[in-house]
Design an enzyme around this catalytic site. Sequence first.
Site, PDB file in Angstrom:
ATOM      1  N   PHE A 142       0.846  -1.197   0.000  1.00  0.00           N
ATOM      2  CA  PHE A 142       0.000   0.000   0.000  1.00  0.00           C
ATOM      3  C   PHE A 142       0.890   1.258   0.000  1.00  0.00           C
ATOM      4  O   PHE A 142       1.927   1.279   0.649  1.00  0.00           O
ATOM      5  CB  PHE A 142      -0.891  -0.061   1.243  1.00  0.00           C
ATOM      6  CG  PHE A 142      -2.001   0.941   1.262  1.00  0.00           C
ATOM      7  CD1 PHE A 142      -3.181   0.708   0.564  1.00  0.00           C
ATOM      8  CD2 PHE A 142      -1.877   2.117   1.979  1.00  0.00           C
ATOM      9  CE1 PHE A 142      -4.213   1.633   0.593  1.00  0.00           C
ATOM     10  CE2 PHE A 142      -2.911   3.048   2.006  1.00  0.00           C
ATOM     11  CZ  PHE A 142      -4.076   2.805   1.315  1.00  0.00           C
ATOM     12  N   ASP A 144       1.329  -5.544   8.420  1.00  0.00           N
ATOM     13  CA  ASP A 144       0.191  -4.661   8.186  1.00  0.00           C
ATOM     14  C   ASP A 144      -1.039  -5.563   8.036  1.00  0.00           C
ATOM     15  O   ASP A 144      -1.118  -6.354   7.100  1.00  0.00           O
ATOM     16  CB  ASP A 144       0.442  -3.840   6.915  1.00  0.00           C
ATOM     17  CG  ASP A 144      -0.660  -2.823   6.662  1.00  0.00           C
ATOM     18  OD1 ASP A 144      -1.832  -3.134   6.977  1.00  0.00           O
ATOM     19  OD2 ASP A 144      -0.363  -1.733   6.135  1.00  0.00           O
ATOM     20  N   TYR A 172     -11.434   0.653  10.358  1.00  0.00           N
ATOM     21  CA  TYR A 172     -12.623   1.113   9.611  1.00  0.00           C
ATOM     22  C   TYR A 172     -12.948   0.194   8.442  1.00  0.00           C
ATOM     23  O   TYR A 172     -13.893   0.438   7.713  1.00  0.00           O
ATOM     24  CB  TYR A 172     -12.457   2.562   9.129  1.00  0.00           C
ATOM     25  CG  TYR A 172     -11.174   2.857   8.395  1.00  0.00           C
ATOM     26  CD1 TYR A 172     -11.022   2.511   7.057  1.00  0.00           C
ATOM     27  CD2 TYR A 172     -10.112   3.486   9.036  1.00  0.00           C
ATOM     28  CE1 TYR A 172      -9.839   2.780   6.384  1.00  0.00           C
ATOM     29  CE2 TYR A 172      -8.921   3.751   8.379  1.00  0.00           C
ATOM     30  CZ  TYR A 172      -8.793   3.386   7.049  1.00  0.00           C
ATOM     31  OH  TYR A 172      -7.617   3.647   6.384  1.00  0.00           O
ATOM     32  N   LYS A 173     -12.143  -0.855   8.251  1.00  0.00           N
ATOM     33  CA  LYS A 173     -12.407  -1.807   7.161  1.00  0.00           C
ATOM     34  C   LYS A 173     -13.303  -2.921   7.710  1.00  0.00           C
ATOM     35  O   LYS A 173     -14.471  -2.684   7.973  1.00  0.00           O
ATOM     36  CB  LYS A 173     -11.069  -2.274   6.586  1.00  0.00           C
ATOM     37  CG  LYS A 173     -10.368  -1.109   5.866  1.00  0.00           C
ATOM     38  CD  LYS A 173      -8.975  -1.392   5.392  1.00  0.00           C
ATOM     39  CE  LYS A 173      -8.448  -0.164   4.636  1.00  0.00           C
ATOM     40  NZ  LYS A 173      -7.000  -0.207   4.401  1.00  0.00           N
ATOM     41  N   ARG A 183     -12.300  -3.879  -7.706  1.00  0.00           N
ATOM     42  CA  ARG A 183     -12.068  -4.643  -6.488  1.00  0.00           C
ATOM     43  C   ARG A 183     -13.405  -4.975  -5.843  1.00  0.00           C
ATOM     44  O   ARG A 183     -14.208  -4.093  -5.554  1.00  0.00           O
ATOM     45  CB  ARG A 183     -11.192  -3.814  -5.553  1.00  0.00           C
ATOM     46  CG  ARG A 183     -10.235  -4.646  -4.742  1.00  0.00           C
ATOM     47  CD  ARG A 183      -9.267  -3.778  -3.983  1.00  0.00           C
ATOM     48  NE  ARG A 183      -9.958  -2.751  -3.201  1.00  0.00           N
ATOM     49  CZ  ARG A 183      -9.401  -2.111  -2.183  1.00  0.00           C
ATOM     50  NH1 ARG A 183      -8.167  -2.380  -1.812  1.00  0.00           N
ATOM     51  NH2 ARG A 183     -10.063  -1.187  -1.527  1.00  0.00           N
TER      52      ARG A 183
HETATM   53  C1  LIG Z   1      -6.241   0.987   4.222  1.00  0.00           C
HETATM   54  C2  LIG Z   1      -4.769   0.765   4.376  1.00  0.00           C
HETATM   55  C3  LIG Z   1      -3.963   1.710   5.021  1.00  0.00           C
HETATM   56  C4  LIG Z   1      -4.575   3.027   5.450  1.00  0.00           C
HETATM   57  O1  LIG Z   1      -3.801   3.812   6.274  1.00  0.00           O
HETATM   58  P1  LIG Z   1      -4.494   5.102   6.953  1.00  0.00           P
HETATM   59  O2  LIG Z   1      -3.443   5.717   7.750  1.00  0.00           O
HETATM   60  O3  LIG Z   1      -5.670   4.607   7.733  1.00  0.00           O
HETATM   61  O4  LIG Z   1      -4.988   5.981   5.853  1.00  0.00           O
HETATM   62  C5  LIG Z   1      -2.622   1.411   5.203  1.00  0.00           C
HETATM   63  N1  LIG Z   1      -2.094   0.230   4.768  1.00  0.00           N
HETATM   64  C6  LIG Z   1      -2.860  -0.685   4.121  1.00  0.00           C
HETATM   65  C7  LIG Z   1      -2.271  -1.974   3.655  1.00  0.00           C
HETATM   66  C8  LIG Z   1      -4.208  -0.434   3.901  1.00  0.00           C
HETATM   67  O5  LIG Z   1      -4.956  -1.327   3.251  1.00  0.00           O
END
Ligand SMILES: *Cc1c(COP(=O)(O)O)cnc(C)c1O
Length: 418
Positions: free
Chosen positions: A142, A219, A244-245, A393
Amino acid sequence: MTSTDSPLPATSDDLEAAASALDAADPLRAYRDAFVGAETSLVYFDGNSLGRPPRASIDRLAAFARDEWGGRLIRGWDESWMQMPFEIGDAIGRAAIGAAPGQTVVGDSTTVLLYKLVRAAFDAQHAADPARVEIVVDRDNFPTDRYLVDGIARERGGGVRWIDVDTSAGVTADALRAAVGPSTAVVLLSHVAYRSGYLADAAAFTAIAHEAGALVVWDLCHSAGSVPVLADEWNFDLAVGCTYKYLNGGPGSPAFAYVAARHQDALAQPIQGWMGAADVFAMGPEYHPAEGMRRFLSGTPPIVGMLAMQDTLALIEEAGIDAIRAKSVALTEFALRAAHELLEPLGVTVASPREPEARGGHVTLSHPAMRAVTARLWSEDVIPDYRDPDGLRIGLSPLSTSFAETLTGLRAVARELG
Ligand SMILES: *Cc1c(COP(=O)(O)O)cnc(C)c1O
């Protein structure tokens, strides 16, 4: 563009029957009613980006504003709020990530917590062995993960070792083995890849990194709440995940950090704030880090943001993460079957692993028209998301997505492409 008269392949009736049978046999089907909006015809394929709100959270948020914030005012901190990051962290540990109490805390955003833990791990490793100067990360991780690793490497005079990956899959054991060695300080990996849905073998990869003397930061953004994680059993060092996911904490709800008990007192995180100090209200001249997980906090905890996730954590504990994973696998298998019958004849390719054991809770379907298709679908209440270069997705939340909803959504994609 919507058309109700486009001819559907002959297999469509079979798919309809299969979706009904799967919904009827689904032991978790009643959980769908626990979420706002499940009664509407909207198709939601984005619970892996922003989960639906639990109905119970509406009352919880209103009651908090009225009775706790409104009624207790500043007394709330002493009475309960100060402990919430740790209590909810332990609930995440219990329900979703296989962590014994005292190792998980709810804090800042995922980005900030990743920064704090990767940097703490880098500094500890480099101090113990100055030859360890590299952070290992893959090119398809990400963006925030890649950007912050690059920043930490520059800030600390280290380097990044990039792993090249197939964007329809993810980091392999061989690629990881080739990347780690005596110069590795830290490895940062996603458990479930945000693009392809590839599910890494977290226990095996942790062992590979440990053999090379490296620490691993996992992560867990796309796995917490959908794929079983056994942080203690798999010998994790550190982990961060979104709430939040699949934990349905609401837009911008704060992330969680896991630090294995054996590392806690040896790690110093870089954002030294009063809430991480040994005696918060001593307000002394110097920072002395607290023992245990408190030292990983920095400023005032975002209490309002951590309210809603408690309702989904309760549902996960009740349903059990193994049953949730079984439903998740059944959903992605069904989505791939429907994609095979309805979409592959239209030129769509699957950009996710075919084997369920190598896949998390979402699948990505590629076609050059997907960006435009996504925009049209959103306007007709079918909500997947789009990821470059041409991926649609399909996120399938095991507690709130039905098989019928999945089929309706994929048929809408076929209509748009057909
Ligand atoms: C959604 C996601 C994030 C999001 O990071 P935020 O700080 O909440 O914006 C980070 N890493 C991965 C792999 C994600 O899927």
